[in-house]
Design a protein around this motif. Structure first.
Motif, short mmCIF file in Angstrom:
data_model
loop_
_atom_site.label_atom_id
_atom_site.label_comp_id
_atom_site.label_asym_id
_atom_site.label_seq_id
_atom_site.Cartn_x
_atom_site.Cartn_y
_atom_site.Cartn_z
N VAL A 92 16.39 -2.71 -15.78
CA VAL A 92 15.27 -2.64 -16.41
C VAL A 92 14.30 -1.59 -15.24
N VAL A 93 14.58 -0.71 -14.08
CA VAL A 93 14.39 0.35 -13.42
C VAL A 93 15.41 0.54 -12.78
N PRO A 94 15.95 2.64 -12.27
CA PRO A 94 16.31 3.10 -12.32
C PRO A 94 17.10 3.04 -10.96
N ARG A 95 18.36 2.96 -10.63
CA ARG A 95 18.65 2.88 -9.08
C ARG A 95 18.06 3.66 -8.33
N ALA A 105 0.91 -1.27 -0.13
CA ALA A 105 0.29 -0.09 -0.26
C ALA A 105 0.64 1.42 -0.10
N ARG A 106 1.99 1.55 0.60
CA ARG A 106 3.20 2.34 0.55
C ARG A 106 3.97 2.64 -0.60
N LEU A 107 3.68 1.16 -1.83
CA LEU A 107 4.89 1.67 -3.12
C LEU A 107 3.57 2.73 -4.18
N SER A 108 4.30 3.23 -4.30
CA SER A 108 3.92 3.57 -6.38
C SER A 108 3.92 2.66 -7.32
N SER A 109 4.17 3.11 -8.18
CA SER A 109 3.76 1.75 -9.37
C SER A 109 4.91 1.90 -9.39
N GLU A 110 5.63 3.15 -9.82
CA GLU A 110 7.57 3.23 -10.29
C GLU A 110 7.83 2.09 -8.76
N GLU A 111 7.92 2.20 -7.89
CA GLU A 111 7.79 1.65 -6.97
C GLU A 111 7.69 0.05 -6.83
N VAL A 135 9.16 -5.92 -7.64
CA VAL A 135 8.73 -6.30 -8.12
C VAL A 135 10.54 -7.08 -9.07
N ALA A 136 10.92 -6.17 -9.66
CA ALA A 136 12.19 -5.98 -10.69
C ALA A 136 13.38 -6.74 -10.00
N HIS A 137 13.49 -7.17 -8.57
CA HIS A 137 14.21 -7.18 -7.39
C HIS A 137 14.78 -8.45 -7.13
N GLU A 138 13.64 -8.67 -6.75
CA GLU A 138 12.81 -10.06 -6.20
C GLU A 138 13.06 -11.31 -7.70
N LEU A 139 12.55 -10.48 -8.91
CA LEU A 139 13.04 -11.21 -10.51
C LEU A 139 14.77 -11.54 -10.73
N GLY A 140 15.17 -10.37 -10.32
CA GLY A 140 16.91 -10.25 -10.07
C GLY A 140 17.24 -11.75 -9.66
N HIS A 141 16.30 -12.19 -7.89
CA HIS A 141 17.24 -13.00 -7.92
C HIS A 141 16.75 -14.66 -7.93
N VAL A 142 15.51 -14.18 -8.69
CA VAL A 142 15.76 -15.55 -10.40
C VAL A 142 15.96 -16.03 -10.83
N TRP A 143 16.40 -14.92 -11.88
CA TRP A 143 17.50 -14.40 -12.23
C TRP A 143 18.81 -15.52 -11.91
N VAL A 144 19.21 -14.55 -10.73
CA VAL A 144 20.77 -15.61 -10.77
C VAL A 144 20.47 -16.36 -10.34
N PHE A 145 19.21 -17.13 -9.25
CA PHE A 145 19.00 -18.78 -9.08
C PHE A 145 18.65 -19.55 -10.09
N THR A 187 14.99 4.73 -8.60
CA THR A 187 13.90 4.14 -7.94
C THR A 187 13.99 2.99 -6.86
N LEU A 188 14.62 1.78 -7.00
CA LEU A 188 15.26 1.59 -6.37
C LEU A 188 16.21 1.53 -4.66
N ALA A 189 16.61 2.75 -4.46
CA ALA A 189 16.88 3.17 -3.14
C ALA A 189 15.15 4.12 -3.07
N SER A 190 14.38 4.10 -3.69
CA SER A 190 13.17 4.70 -2.68
C SER A 190 12.35 3.83 -1.34
N VAL A 191 12.39 2.63 -2.98
CA VAL A 191 11.52 0.99 -1.90
C VAL A 191 12.50 0.79 -1.08
N TYR A 192 14.35 1.02 -1.30
CA TYR A 192 14.91 0.62 0.55
C TYR A 192 14.56 1.54 1.47
N HIS A 193 14.48 2.60 0.98
CA HIS A 193 13.94 3.43 2.39
C HIS A 193 12.50 3.10 2.92
N LYS A 194 11.92 3.22 2.23
CA LYS A 194 9.98 2.53 2.77
C LYS A 194 10.96 1.20 2.97
#
Length: 166
Positions: A137-140, A97-103, A108-118, A142-149
């Protein structure tokens, strides 16, 4: 008819309407406090994000989505328990509920990064490597914003450079 008789005759109606109002108020408060089931529209929306980013990252393996009231890591992906089953991505409803669509895309891209590595280097699982894949596929930022949240949501703090690189 004297006024006291009019009040006495309307008293049962006043009590009944007050009781109905109290019941309606109580039921409304209970419904509002009940945990909401994840909407199928929200699940479909997230599944579309997953499928779009899987395609952009070249991940062939399927990934199913669930929204839960509690997820130990707040957002996580698990390998399939059996061959042929999908990876399972889970996200905590209050964090979602706290995430924007970009976040949401970045999480999701981060979690898919784990799938790719696996699926490419199963013994090299790190947060930083998952983020390197995600940043295809996403800017750094936006990932930083997700980590802060994420850290705010979990009451923790971390080092962005450790997770995202300099």
């Amino acid at each position: 008819m004297p006024s006291r008789f009019r009040v006495a005759s309307s008293l049962p109606w006043m009590v009944l309407s007050s009781a109905c109002g109290l019941i309606l108020f109580t039921v409304t408060r209970l419904v509002a406090a009940a945990p909401a089931e994840p909407s199928s529209l929200m699940l479909e929306r997230i599944q579309l994000v997953v499928d779009r980013l899987r395609d952009e990252l070249g991940i062939r393996e399927s990934v199913s989505v669930s929204i839960k009231p509690q997820v130990p890591l707040i957002v996580s992906v698990e390998a399939p328990p059996e061959n042929g089953e999908p990876f399972r991505l889970a996200i905590e409803d209050r964090f979602l509920a706290r995430l924007s669509s970009e976040e949401l895309d970045a999480a999701v891209a981060h979690e898919l990064g784990h799938v790719w590595v696996f699926t490419h280097h199963p013994y090299l699982q790190t947060e930083r490597l998952a983020n390197q894949i995600a940043m295809r596929v996403v800017p750094r930022e936006t990932l930083a914003s997700v980590y802060h949240k994420l850290w705010e949501h979990g009451g923790t703090k971390g080092d962005l450079n450790a997770f995202l690189g300099p």
